[in-house]
Design a protein around this motif. Sequence first.
Motif, PDB file in Angstrom:
ATOM      1  N   GLY A  30       0.801  -1.086  -0.110  1.00 23.70           N
ATOM      2  CA  GLY A  30       0.062  -0.107  -0.184  1.00 23.70           C
ATOM      3  C   GLY A  30       0.850   1.282   0.043  1.00 23.70           C
ATOM      4  O   GLY A  30       0.140   2.270   0.276  1.00 23.70           O
ATOM      5  N   ARG A  31       2.079   1.166   0.037  1.00 22.72           N
ATOM      6  CA  ARG A  31       2.779   2.315  -0.136  1.00 22.72           C
ATOM      7  C   ARG A  31       3.388   2.840  -1.450  1.00 22.72           C
ATOM      8  O   ARG A  31       3.330   2.117  -2.375  1.00 22.72           O
ATOM      9  N   VAL A  32       3.807   4.234  -1.616  1.00 26.54           N
ATOM     10  CA  VAL A  32       4.150   4.667  -2.811  1.00 26.54           C
ATOM     11  C   VAL A  32       5.768   4.737  -2.237  1.00 26.54           C
ATOM     12  O   VAL A  32       5.996   5.729  -1.526  1.00 26.54           O
ATOM     13  N   LEU A 174      -0.819   7.839  -9.047  1.00 25.40           N
ATOM     14  CA  LEU A 174      -1.319   8.025  -7.686  1.00 25.40           C
ATOM     15  C   LEU A 174      -2.802   7.737  -7.546  1.00 25.40           C
ATOM     16  O   LEU A 174      -3.266   7.052  -6.544  1.00 25.40           O
ATOM     17  N   THR A 177      -3.206   3.939  -7.306  1.00 23.57           N
ATOM     18  CA  THR A 177      -3.150   3.488  -5.868  1.00 23.57           C
ATOM     19  C   THR A 177      -4.222   3.673  -5.090  1.00 23.57           C
ATOM     20  O   THR A 177      -4.451   2.778  -4.061  1.00 23.57           O
ATOM     21  N   ASP A 193      10.384  16.473  -5.549  1.00 26.02           N
ATOM     22  CA  ASP A 193       9.017  16.137  -5.529  1.00 26.02           C
ATOM     23  C   ASP A 193       8.601  14.981  -4.628  1.00 26.02           C
ATOM     24  O   ASP A 193       7.637  14.748  -4.527  1.00 26.02           O
ATOM     25  N   GLU A 195       8.580  14.269  -1.676  1.00 27.00           N
ATOM     26  CA  GLU A 195       7.927  14.265  -0.260  1.00 27.00           C
ATOM     27  C   GLU A 195       6.406  14.325  -0.652  1.00 27.00           C
ATOM     28  O   GLU A 195       5.416  13.994   0.122  1.00 27.00           O
ATOM     29  N   ARG A 196       5.913  15.049  -1.927  1.00 24.50           N
ATOM     30  CA  ARG A 196       4.716  15.065  -2.362  1.00 24.50           C
ATOM     31  C   ARG A 196       3.951  13.645  -2.772  1.00 24.50           C
ATOM     32  O   ARG A 196       3.047  13.466  -2.429  1.00 24.50           O
ATOM     33  N   MET A 197       4.581  12.741  -3.494  1.00 25.33           N
ATOM     34  CA  MET A 197       4.126  11.754  -4.216  1.00 25.33           C
ATOM     35  C   MET A 197       4.362  10.501  -3.231  1.00 25.33           C
ATOM     36  O   MET A 197       3.729   9.547  -3.306  1.00 25.33           O
ATOM     37  N   CYS A 198       5.363  10.236  -2.704  1.00 24.02           N
ATOM     38  CA  CYS A 198       5.858   9.217  -1.903  1.00 24.02           C
ATOM     39  C   CYS A 198       5.646   9.025  -0.401  1.00 24.02           C
ATOM     40  O   CYS A 198       5.966  10.206   0.455  1.00 24.02           O
ATOM     41  N   ASP A 199       5.391   7.907   0.315  1.00 27.42           N
ATOM     42  CA  ASP A 199       5.557   7.967   1.821  1.00 27.42           C
ATOM     43  C   ASP A 199       6.418   7.004   2.529  1.00 27.42           C
ATOM     44  O   ASP A 199       6.421   6.583   3.555  1.00 27.42           O
ATOM     45  N   SER A 216       7.595  10.455   6.603  1.00 24.96           N
ATOM     46  CA  SER A 216       7.406  11.490   7.776  1.00 24.96           C
ATOM     47  C   SER A 216       8.154  11.191   8.952  1.00 24.96           C
ATOM     48  O   SER A 216       8.779  12.046   9.800  1.00 24.96           O
ATOM     49  N   ASP A 297      -1.713   4.046  11.635  1.00 21.09           N
ATOM     50  CA  ASP A 297      -2.264   4.127  10.532  1.00 21.09           C
ATOM     51  C   ASP A 297      -1.632   3.660   9.203  1.00 21.09           C
ATOM     52  O   ASP A 297      -1.511   4.148   8.111  1.00 21.09           O
TER      53      ASP A 297
ATOM     54  N   LEU B   6      -1.007  22.923  -2.849  1.00 19.82           N
ATOM     55  CA  LEU B   6       0.128  22.437  -2.302  1.00 19.82           C
ATOM     56  C   LEU B   6       1.263  23.477  -2.499  1.00 19.82           C
ATOM     57  O   LEU B   6       1.786  23.699  -3.739  1.00 19.82           O
ATOM     58  N   PRO B  14       3.095  18.591   4.107  1.00 15.69           N
ATOM     59  CA  PRO B  14       1.875  18.809   2.974  1.00 15.69           C
ATOM     60  C   PRO B  14       0.529  18.196   3.679  1.00 15.69           C
ATOM     61  O   PRO B  14      -0.518  19.005   3.492  1.00 15.69           O
ATOM     62  N   VAL B  44      -5.905  13.452  -4.900  1.00 17.55           N
ATOM     63  CA  VAL B  44      -4.693  12.694  -5.412  1.00 17.55           C
ATOM     64  C   VAL B  44      -4.579  13.085  -6.835  1.00 17.55           C
ATOM     65  O   VAL B  44      -3.558  13.396  -7.294  1.00 17.55           O
ATOM     66  N   ALA B  48      -1.600  15.195  -7.608  1.00 16.14           N
ATOM     67  CA  ALA B  48      -0.507  14.538  -7.853  1.00 16.14           C
ATOM     68  C   ALA B  48       0.083  14.249  -6.468  1.00 16.14           C
ATOM     69  O   ALA B  48       1.490  14.409  -6.205  1.00 16.14           O
ATOM     70  N   ILE B  49      -0.480  13.819  -5.449  1.00 18.21           N
ATOM     71  CA  ILE B  49      -0.090  13.841  -4.118  1.00 18.21           C
ATOM     72  C   ILE B  49      -0.368  12.339  -3.459  1.00 18.21           C
ATOM     73  O   ILE B  49      -1.186  11.768  -3.827  1.00 18.21           O
ATOM     74  N   ASN B  50       0.404  11.880  -2.456  1.00 16.98           N
ATOM     75  CA  ASN B  50       0.348  10.914  -1.920  1.00 16.98           C
ATOM     76  C   ASN B  50      -1.054  10.600  -1.232  1.00 16.98           C
ATOM     77  O   ASN B  50      -1.272  11.472  -0.487  1.00 16.98           O
ATOM     78  N   ASN B  52      -1.682   8.737   1.254  1.00 18.63           N
ATOM     79  CA  ASN B  52      -1.745   8.810   2.615  1.00 18.63           C
ATOM     80  C   ASN B  52      -1.849   9.907   3.334  1.00 18.63           C
ATOM     81  O   ASN B  52      -1.899  10.312   4.278  1.00 18.63           O
ATOM     82  N   ARG B  59      -8.090  12.271   8.653  1.00 15.96           N
ATOM     83  CA  ARG B  59      -7.996  11.909   9.957  1.00 15.96           C
ATOM     84  C   ARG B  59      -7.854  12.811  11.115  1.00 15.96           C
ATOM     85  O   ARG B  59      -8.322  12.880  12.183  1.00 15.96           O
TER      86      ARG B  59
END
Lengths: 302, 130
Positions: A30-32, A174, A177, A193, A195-199, A216, A297, B6, B14, B44, B48-50, B52, B59
Amino acid sequence: MTGALETMGLGKQYGDLWALRDCTLTVPSGRVAALVGPNGAGKSTLLQLASGLNYPSAGVVRVFGLSPRQDPGLVLPRIGFLSQDRPLYRGFTVAEMLTMGKKLNPRWDDALARRRLQHLGIPLKRKAGKLSGGQQSQLALVMALAKRPEFLLLDEPVATFDPLARREFLSMLLEATVEDGLTVLLSSHIINDLERMCDYIIILSAARLTLVGDISEVLDRHKLLISVRRDTDGLEHLHNVVQVTHTERQTTVLARTNGHIWDPSWEVHDVSLEDIVLAYLGQPQRDVPTVTMDRADEEVLR
Amino acid sequence: MITFRLDTRSGLAPYLQLVQQVKHALRLGMLEVGDQLPTIKQIVAELAINPNTVLKAYRELEHEGLIESRPGQGTFVLKTLAGASLQSQAGLRRSLLLWLQEAQQAGLEEESIQALFLDTLRESLRRGVA
């Protein structure tokens, strides 16, 4: 929960050269996840080992708990792989590419592919080779998504894009996903970029893993500490020092902290992801830190 | 429905940017009780944002009792932050405009006005006036 990807002591040797060495990591479902590192750091090698395109020289790689080389029939239908060089048959029309996808993939979702292509304004009758570079990449992604993979691996997907194509491509990725609970692992050397797309982030440097973890959490733990010139022994006792710079008067430390910095003589600042990545690229580490997330989470988005 | 944006250079995480934008809209009355917020998928796709990140923001807002997600329906505003202050905002805005005109006549530029305003705001908060 098993990760989408798990490796243990994974390595790949070409002749005398190790392209990847001692790589132990997990990419939770479930991660990017972003795979970052300079060219030649082993990013493509890791992706090829994970997708079964190459076999390991050492260690173990598991995708959904299975070996992509030993159980290709069980693994390959569940993964998608998009290589750097837009894997399309240039002489095929877009419609012919879809027919091929349908015939080769048991879980092929033709309606999804057609809907996405229409949304992107890519004509079905055009030859794949006649599409613009951005459209070719989008077609390749549509093909990869229509296969309905649970785990998608992308090698430098947006390196050559113009900003608009890049944004559209990432939006589509995304969105998938969210729709499909897809796990993504994408390599990139563009870090501004991420931080915006990936976790989730995996940093490779010179064939070695240097950091793995939830983004994070990585941001929370890393601090820039500034003080009048001094030694860092006391600090290293409690925290992990990643990088130290001394000037005549000042000492600056990038640290992976293990709790609060109580010593008031250190001025504590937050650090950007880009600065953290750059610091780790400079330093192959002996013990690879895994910054894990243990919060509630951690769940797969559906 | 509100749209999110953003700012990647703001230095603010973010997810916190999204939280602040919802609160801002609640304060100004752009969002009212019962209004629907965009779905995670919409945000999203647009930014184009994650995913989560959006989930974390929603939340947080849910935890503060400001919004509620109803399974299968979407996410809705439960509580507004405007309250009684919304009525007095029009009047306050008018007096602020007068002050701004005065500041411009005195030759202050935008940056000087911002600096003066923020400095005075902090000062008055420190003294417990505001």
